[in-house]
Enzyme design. Structure first.
Site, mmCIF file in Angstrom:
data_model
loop_
_atom_site.group_PDB
_atom_site.id
_atom_site.type_symbol
_atom_site.label_atom_id
_atom_site.label_comp_id
_atom_site.label_asym_id
_atom_site.label_seq_id
_atom_site.Cartn_x
_atom_site.Cartn_y
_atom_site.Cartn_z
ATOM 1 N N HIS A 46 0.831 -1.208 0.000
ATOM 2 C CA HIS A 46 0.000 0.000 0.000
ATOM 3 C C HIS A 46 0.863 1.255 0.000
ATOM 4 O O HIS A 46 0.573 2.226 -0.710
ATOM 5 C CB HIS A 46 -0.915 -0.019 1.221
ATOM 6 C CG HIS A 46 -1.704 1.233 1.416
ATOM 7 N ND1 HIS A 46 -1.389 2.155 2.384
ATOM 8 C CD2 HIS A 46 -2.773 1.739 0.755
ATOM 9 C CE1 HIS A 46 -2.236 3.165 2.316
ATOM 10 N NE2 HIS A 46 -3.088 2.934 1.347
ATOM 11 N N GLU A 49 2.313 1.859 -3.407
ATOM 12 C CA GLU A 49 1.271 2.425 -4.283
ATOM 13 C C GLU A 49 1.210 3.942 -4.128
ATOM 14 O O GLU A 49 1.144 4.683 -5.118
ATOM 15 C CB GLU A 49 -0.072 1.798 -3.931
ATOM 16 C CG GLU A 49 -1.275 2.431 -4.607
ATOM 17 C CD GLU A 49 -2.451 2.615 -3.660
ATOM 18 O OE1 GLU A 49 -2.963 3.754 -3.580
ATOM 19 O OE2 GLU A 49 -2.853 1.638 -3.013
ATOM 20 N N HIS A 50 1.251 4.441 -2.892
ATOM 21 C CA HIS A 50 1.241 5.882 -2.648
ATOM 22 C C HIS A 50 2.446 6.562 -3.293
ATOM 23 O O HIS A 50 2.325 7.642 -3.882
ATOM 24 C CB HIS A 50 1.257 6.159 -1.135
ATOM 25 C CG HIS A 50 -0.094 6.170 -0.511
ATOM 26 N ND1 HIS A 50 -0.619 7.271 0.124
ATOM 27 C CD2 HIS A 50 -1.052 5.211 -0.430
ATOM 28 C CE1 HIS A 50 -1.825 6.991 0.589
ATOM 29 N NE2 HIS A 50 -2.107 5.736 0.274
ATOM 30 N N GLU A 126 -4.156 8.112 7.402
ATOM 31 C CA GLU A 126 -5.128 7.169 6.829
ATOM 32 C C GLU A 126 -5.416 6.041 7.819
ATOM 33 O O GLU A 126 -6.573 5.614 7.982
ATOM 34 C CB GLU A 126 -4.580 6.603 5.514
ATOM 35 C CG GLU A 126 -5.571 5.760 4.732
ATOM 36 C CD GLU A 126 -5.026 5.285 3.398
ATOM 37 O OE1 GLU A 126 -5.753 4.563 2.702
ATOM 38 O OE2 GLU A 126 -3.875 5.628 3.048
#
Length: 403
Positions: A46, A49-50, A126
């Protein structure tokens, strides 16, 4: 018509021309997610991906955003337990630009330490936002209750301690190991012809194949009951039953069973728990298919004082389903609803791109809409009743978040 092509380096391309639209959606699908992580690097899929959006050798993060905004395009990404997808949706006149932008991000992202440090804070926020949403994190708790310390039980976002330890070298190494041509599918859908396949192949020709082969350690459903105390106005409950893997022959039987149980407003759980008893605002069920396993989840949130009645009502509803199975009307209506959802869900280039990309990445095969409808129509009362007994008579996992 769906076109498939495998490049010399092993990269797979699927393209579907939809001449009636004026948009094109391009997706880069990578067969890696939180399931491919370890305890030490949980959350890196994840986070990587950022970082693909945080600047390349010729564009800053701001320029990436500005250039897509300037053409009215959309660019985004998401990470799941078994795959990561980067995609762009643009007018058909801008498809070459979108391809160039995606390949620039894919091959030339810098992973600058300054940007890594800033993005750690973003992802941490997040994680905090998810923590403030108990009806969200209870599903992560259920994954842990279902698979324990196995990777399928890991949270996709990761945890703060691991996140803070990631370095540029970690990201490059993970990318090198998992972002390989044989592990990637490029899916395109929209007003685009097959000549675009050559452009994709040229753009990804710099991608070199490696000798590394992906191995999948089989997950074992190990149901437990986990409870977490948290200051919250409601109690949030999830029950998890072992389901079916992607591509299972009787998957549509399970989809129909789920629809009857809690997959719609007319479902048994919704009607009994919300409409008849007023015990919950939100109650539903859903099925998640993985490469070698599946999980059928029931969720409901209610006031702490109503929790015992809620649990009893869920178990009564499941017991009645086991004893009596579906009615003829439920089977018939669910088939029509499923066919309707299937057709309506394929009316955008986004959904077509996603369907084709996932099918190729995870199964390596595609079925036409007519074939799928035929399979749905073939679901019998016998097949659904057998599946109900197989799933709901076995042990289940549970996760509860309450004050």
């Amino acid at each position: 018509m769906l076109q498939k092509h495998t490049s010399r380096n092993g990269l797979r391309i699927v393209l579907e021309n939809i001449a009636s639209v004026r948009s094109v959606t391009i997706g880069v699908w990578v067969r890696t997610g939180s399931r491919d992580e370890t305890v030490e690097n949980n959350g890196i899929s994840h986070f990587l991906e950022h970082m693909f959006f945080k600047g390349t050798e010729k564009r800053t993060a701001k320029e990436i955003a500005e250039e897509f905004d300037a053409i009215g395009g959309q660019v985004n990404a998401f990470t799941s337990k078994e795959y990561t997808c980067y995609y762009a949706k643009v007018l058909d006149t801008h498809k070459e630009f979108a391809l160039e932008m995606l390949t620039d991000m894919f091959f030339h992202s810098k992973f600058a330490q300054e940007e890594i440090d800033k993005e750690k804070n973003v992802v941490l926020e997040e994680i905090k936002m998810a923590e403030d949403t108990p009806d969200d994190i209870v599903h992560d708790l259920l994954a842990e209750a279902s698979y324990g310390g196995q990777p399928l039980g890991f949270p996709i976002l990761g945890i703060e301690e691991r996140l803070n330890a990631f370095t540029s070298e970690d990201l490059h190494q993970y990318q090198l190991e998992h972002y390989r041509p044989d592990n990637i599918v490029i899916s395109v859908a929209g007003n685009v012809d097959t000549s675009f396949i050559d452009k994709i192949e040229t753009a990804f020709d710099q991608f070199k194949q490696t000798s590394k082969v992906s191995t999948l350690e089989k997950s074992i459903f190990t149901p437990k009951q986990l409870t977490r105390k948290k200051e919250t106005e409601q109690a949030h409950l999830c029950l998890g039953y072992q389901g079916l893997p992607i591509g299972a022959t009787n998957i549509f039987s399970l989809v129909i069973v789920n629809n009857v149980l809690g997959g719609s407003m007319s479902s048994r759980l919704f009607q009994e728990i919300r409409e008849n008893r007023g015990l919950a605002y939100s109650v539903f069920s859903y099925h998640s298919s993985f490469l070698d396993d599946g999980l059928l989840t029931i969720y409901a949130g209610t006031g702490n004082e109503h929790l015992p009645v809620l649990k009893e009502t869920i178990h009564q509803t499941v017991a009645e389903l086991i004893e009596h199975g579906l009615t003829d009307k439920e089977l018939r209506n669910s088939k029509e609803q499923l066919k309707g959802n299937l057709v309506l869900g394929l009316e955008s280039t986004n959904s077509r791109m996603s369907r084709n990309g996932k099918n190729e990445l995870l199964m390596g095969k595609h079925r036409s809409l007519d074939e799928l409808i035929t399979e749905i129509d073939a679901v019998s009362m016998e097949s659904t009743n057998e599946l109900i007994k197989q799933i709901f008579k076995s042990d289940y996992a549970s996760a509860l978040i309450s004050s």
